[in-house]
Design an enzyme around this catalytic site. Structure first.
Site, PDB file in Angstrom:
ATOM      1  CB  ALA A  10     102.414  70.577  -8.719  1.00 56.21           C
ATOM      2  CB  ALA A  11      98.227  67.908 -11.930  1.00 60.24           C
ATOM      3  NE  ARG A  16      90.838  79.696  -6.988  1.00 62.12           N
ATOM      4  CZ  ARG A  16      90.750  79.060  -5.823  1.00 62.12           C
ATOM      5  NH1 ARG A  16      90.216  79.647  -4.777  1.00 62.12           N
ATOM      6  NH2 ARG A  16      91.241  77.833  -5.704  1.00 62.12           N
ATOM      7  CE  LYS A  23      97.719  77.268  -7.051  1.00 62.57           C
ATOM      8  NZ  LYS A  23      96.409  77.178  -6.352  1.00 62.57           N
ATOM      9  NE  ARG A 336     124.989  95.058 -20.481  1.00 61.75           N
ATOM     10  CZ  ARG A 336     125.373  95.215 -21.745  1.00 61.75           C
ATOM     11  NH1 ARG A 336     125.919  96.353 -22.147  1.00 61.75           N
ATOM     12  NH2 ARG A 336     125.234  94.234 -22.605  1.00 61.75           N
TER      13      ARG A 336
HETATM   14  C1  UD1 Z   1      91.886  71.101  -0.998  1.00 59.39           C
HETATM   15  C2  UD1 Z   1      91.176  70.164  -0.007  1.00 59.39           C
HETATM   16  C3  UD1 Z   1      90.538  70.993   1.098  1.00 59.39           C
HETATM   17  C4  UD1 Z   1      91.603  71.824   1.788  1.00 59.39           C
HETATM   18  C5  UD1 Z   1      92.385  72.661   0.775  1.00 59.39           C
HETATM   19  C6  UD1 Z   1      93.591  73.291   1.459  1.00 59.39           C
HETATM   20  C7  UD1 Z   1      90.342  68.263  -1.271  1.00 59.39           C
HETATM   21  C8  UD1 Z   1      89.160  67.628  -1.884  1.00 59.39           C
HETATM   22  N1  UD1 Z   1      90.148  69.437  -0.692  1.00 59.39           N
HETATM   23  O1  UD1 Z   1      90.892  71.938  -1.578  1.00 59.39           O
HETATM   24  O2  UD1 Z   1      89.898  70.146   2.042  1.00 59.39           O
HETATM   25  O3  UD1 Z   1      91.004  72.648   2.777  1.00 59.39           O
HETATM   26  O4  UD1 Z   1      92.888  71.845  -0.289  1.00 59.39           O
HETATM   27  O5  UD1 Z   1      94.263  74.209   0.623  1.00 59.39           O
HETATM   28  O6  UD1 Z   1      91.409  67.704  -1.296  1.00 59.39           O
HETATM   29  N2  UD1 Z   1      95.477  69.077  -7.790  1.00 59.39           N
HETATM   30  C9  UD1 Z   1      95.979  68.188  -8.703  1.00 59.39           C
HETATM   31  N3  UD1 Z   1      95.113  67.444  -9.417  1.00 59.39           N
HETATM   32  C10 UD1 Z   1      93.768  67.532  -9.268  1.00 59.39           C
HETATM   33  C11 UD1 Z   1      93.263  68.456  -8.325  1.00 59.39           C
HETATM   34  C12 UD1 Z   1      94.147  69.209  -7.589  1.00 59.39           C
HETATM   35  O7  UD1 Z   1      97.199  68.059  -8.861  1.00 59.39           O
HETATM   36  O8  UD1 Z   1      93.049  66.813  -9.951  1.00 59.39           O
HETATM   37  C13 UD1 Z   1      96.433  69.885  -7.023  1.00 59.39           C
HETATM   38  C14 UD1 Z   1      96.321  71.353  -7.318  1.00 59.39           C
HETATM   39  O9  UD1 Z   1      97.179  71.713  -8.380  1.00 59.39           O
HETATM   40  C15 UD1 Z   1      96.721  71.980  -6.008  1.00 59.39           C
HETATM   41  C16 UD1 Z   1      96.293  70.953  -4.962  1.00 59.39           C
HETATM   42  O10 UD1 Z   1      96.132  69.742  -5.655  1.00 59.39           O
HETATM   43  O11 UD1 Z   1      98.127  72.151  -5.898  1.00 59.39           O
HETATM   44  C17 UD1 Z   1      95.001  71.334  -4.236  1.00 59.39           C
HETATM   45  O12 UD1 Z   1      93.957  71.415  -5.178  1.00 59.39           O
HETATM   46  P1  UD1 Z   1      92.842  72.531  -5.082  1.00 59.39           P
HETATM   47  O13 UD1 Z   1      91.941  72.382  -6.230  1.00 59.39           O
HETATM   48  O14 UD1 Z   1      93.470  73.854  -4.852  1.00 59.39           O
HETATM   49  O15 UD1 Z   1      92.076  72.052  -3.777  1.00 59.39           O
HETATM   50  P2  UD1 Z   1      91.157  72.919  -2.862  1.00 59.39           P
HETATM   51  O16 UD1 Z   1      89.844  73.106  -3.504  1.00 59.39           O
HETATM   52  O17 UD1 Z   1      91.885  74.127  -2.412  1.00 59.39           O
HETATM   53 CA    CA Z   2      93.976  75.312  -3.018  1.00 59.26          CA
END
Ligand code: UD1
Ligand code: CA
Length: 458
Positions: A10-11, A16, A23, A336
Site C-alpha cells: 500500500a505504498a 489514477r 487510493k 445531532r
Molecule cells: C500488479 C502485478 C500484475 C497484476 C496486477 C493485479 C506486478 C509487477 N504486477 O500490477 O501482474 O496483474 O498487480 O492488480 O506485480 N506497490 C507498492 N510499492 C511499489 C509498487 C506497488 O506498495 O513500489 C503497491 C501499490 O500501492 C498497489 C500494489 O502494490 O497497492 C500493486 O501495484 P500496481 O502498481 O497497482 O501494480 P499493477 O501494475 O496493477
Molecule cells: Ca493495480
C-alpha cells in the site's frame, strides 16, 4: 494453526484516482479501502500483517492504531512490487511459515478465497501459489503463461508481453502465497530489467520454476473478487458490489429493503428482524438498529443506537444519537450528536436536537430547537420553542422537569430550570427559574386600538 503472516502492499499513491488522498484511504462502504484486504487476511488467520507504506504513511498507520497484529514497513521510493515486498522482510525476520501477499486496493477479496488458496498451497507443498482469474478484458494485467503441460511457467506484465502473450485471458490477481524460506532466499534475485524498470514481484514465479520448485496458479471462481480499484469508476463499481453483499446479508437476516440497489448500508451495521428500510437511506458504520422499525425514504443515520419499533420518517438526519423503543422521529428532523431519547418520545418535523436527554413519553412535535437540555418524562414542548443555549461565549443547559407543558413560541434562556408539572404560557421568554406546579407568563399585555386602520387610510 500453521504460522501465517501477510504483507499488504500500500505504498503507492494511486495516481489514477486524481485525488489528494491516497487510493487505499478512500472509504468504500464505510471503512477505508485498505481495511478490507487487511480484514480478509486477519480472518484467514494471519498474524502479523505487515503493511508496506510510503505515501501518507502516518494516515495509513492511523487506520490501524492499537491493532496488535499490524506492523508497518516503509518503502521510501516505489520501485515496484518486488521491491515493496523486500522492504517488508526485515519486519518478518525470524518468521517461518506461509506468507500471504495482497494489495491494498482489492477490497472485494474474501477470506474464504484466501483460505482455499492456503489449503491448496500447503497441500501441494508449493513454494509459491498465485491466485488468478479468467478475464474477458485482461488489458493492463499481468498474464499467466503456462507451458505445454499446463504448468505455470511465468507471469508477464502487459507492457512486457508479446502479441501472443497478450491473447492470454488468465491474469495475475496480485495475490500470492509463498513459503517464507523460498521468499527470503529469492527476493534479492529479482532484477529491474523490464519495460517499466521496476522490480516485479511476479518474477518470483519464473525463479521458482527455474529452480524446479512447485509453482501453482489457482483460478478463482469469482473474478469480481480480485478486482483492483485504480480509478473512481472502479471505486464506485467495487462499492456497489460490497453494498450488495452487505444488503443481501441483512435481507437474509429478516430485514426488508424495499429497493436494495438504492439502500446504502455501511459495513458493521446491526439491524433487527422485521425492520423495513425504504429507498435512499444511508446507514453509517457502527449503527445498531432494533427490530420492527420503519425507516422511511432518504433517512441518514450515522453512529446511532435505535431501539425496537421506532419509526424514522422521511428525510431525517440522525447523528451519534440514542433512541429507546417506539420512538418517532421526523419527517425532516435533525438529531445531532448527544441526543438521547427515552421510550415513546416523539420528535416531529423540523425539530433539531443536540446534546439533550428526553424522558419517556415526551414530545416536541413541530419546529423546535432543543440543545443542551435535560427534559423529563411526559413533557410537551410546543411549536416554535427554542432553548437559547449559547450566550456568544459559552453553552448553558436548560432543565425541564417531568410533566411540564411548554406552550408555543417559548424561548428558554439558559441556564434555566422549569420545575416539574409547571406550565409555560405561549409566547413566554423564560429568563428566571420556574418553581414546580406553577404558571410562567411573560407576555406584553395586548392593546387593541379600535378603528386604527380606518384612520390610517383616510
Ligand atoms: C500488479 C502485478 C500484475 C497484476 C496486477 C493485479 C506486478 C509487477 N504486477 O500490477 O501482474 O496483474 O498487480 O492488480 O506485480 N506497490 C507498492 N510499492 C511499489 C509498487 C506497488 O506498495 O513500489 C503497491 C501499490 O500501492 C498497489 C500494489 O502494490 O497497492 C500493486 O501495484 P500496481 O502498481 O497497482 O501494480 P499493477 O501494475 O496493477
Ligand atoms: Ca493495480
Amino acid at each position: 494453526m500453521l504460522p501465517l503472516a501477510s504483507i499488504v502492499l500500500a505504498a503507492g499513491k494511486g495516481t489514477r484516482m486524481k485525488s489528494g488522498l491516497i487510493k487505499v484511504l478512500h472509504p468504500i462502504a464505510g471503512p477505508p479501502m485498505i481495511a478490507w484486504p487487511v480484514a480478509a487476511a486477519r480472518e484467514a488467520g494471519s498474524d502479523p500483517i505487515v503493511l508496506v507504506i510510503g505515501h501518507q504513511a502516518t494516515a495509513v498507520q492511523a487506520v490501524f492504531r492499537g491493532a496488535a497484529d499490524i506492523r508497518s514497513a516503509m518503502q521510501e521510493e516505489q520501485l515496484g512490487t518486488g521491491h515493496a515486498v523486500a522492504c517488508a522482510l526485515d519486519t518478518l525476520a525470524g518468521f517461518s511459515g506461509t506468507v500471504l501477499i495482497l494489495c491494498g486496493d482489492t477490497p472485494l477479496l474474501r477470506s474464504e478465497t484466501l483460505k482455499n488458496m492456503l489449503t491448496y498451497h500447503r497441500d501441494n507443498g508449493a513454494a509459491i501459489t498465485v491466485l488468478t482469474a479468467l478475464m474477458d478484458d485482461p488489458l493492463g494485467y499481468g498474464r499467466v503463461v503456462r507451458d505445454g503441460s499446463g504448468q505455470v511457467a511465468a507471469i508477464v506484465e502487459h507492457k512486457d508481453a508479446t502479441q501472443e502473450e497478450r491473447e492470454i485471458r488468465e491474469i495475475n490477481s496480485g495475490i500470492y502465497c509463498m513459503d517464507s524460506g523460498f521468499l527470503f532466499a529469492n527476493i534479492k534475485e529479482i532484477s529491474n530489467d523490464n519495460a517499466q524498470g521496476e522490480y516485479y514481484l511476479t518474477d518470483l514465479l519464473a525463479i521458482a520454476v527455474r529452480k524446479g520448485l512447485t509453482c501453482l496458479a489457482l483460478p478463482t471462481a469469482d473474478a469480481d473478487e480480485i478486482m483492483g480499484v485504480n480509478d473512481r469508476v472502479q471505486l464506485a463499481e467495487a462499492a456497489r458490489i460490497l453494498r450488495s453483499r452487505i444488503n443481501r446479508e441483512h435481507m437474509l437476516n429478516g430485514v426488508t429493503l424495499i429497493d436494495p440497489d438504492q439502500t446504502y448500508i455501511d459495513h458493521g451495521v446491526t439491524i433487527g428482524a422485521d425492520t423495513t428500510i425504504h429507498p435512499g437511506c444511508r446507514i453509517g458504520c457502527g449503527s445498531i438498529i432494533g427490530s420492527g422499525c420503519e425507516i422511511e425514504a432518504a433517512v441518514s443515520i450515522s453512529d446511532c443506537r435505535i431501539g425496537d419499533d421506532c419509526h424514522i420518517k422521511a428525510s431525517s438526519v440522525l447523528e451519534s444519537s440514542e433512541l429507546g423503543e417506539d420512538v418517532s422521529v421526523g419527517p425532516m428532523a435533525h438529531l445531532r450528536p448527544g441526543t438521547v431519547l427515552g421510550n415513546k418520545v416523539k420528535i416531529g418535523n423540523f425539530v433539531e436536537t443536540k446534546k439533550i436527554v428526553m424522558g419517556e413519553g415526551s414530545k416536541a412535535s413541530h419546529l423546535t430547537y432543543l440543545g443542551d437540555a435535560d427534559i423529563g418524562r411526559d413533557v410537551n414542548i410546543g411549536c416554535g420553542t427554542i432553548t437559547c443555549n449559547y450566550d456568544g461565549v459559552n453553552k448553558h443547559r436548560t432543565v425541564i422537569g417531568d410533566e411540564v407543558f411548554i406552550g408555543s413560541d417559548v424561548q428558554l434562556v439558559a441556564p434555566v430550570t422549569v420545575g416539574r408539572n409547571s406550565l409555560v404560557a405561549a409566547g413566554t421568554t423564560v429568563t428566571i427559574d420556574v418553581p414546580p406546579d406553577s404558571l410562567a407568563l411573560s407576555r406584553v399585555p395586548q392593546v387593541n386600538k379600535e378603528g386604527w386602520r380606518l384612520k390610517k387610510k383616510s
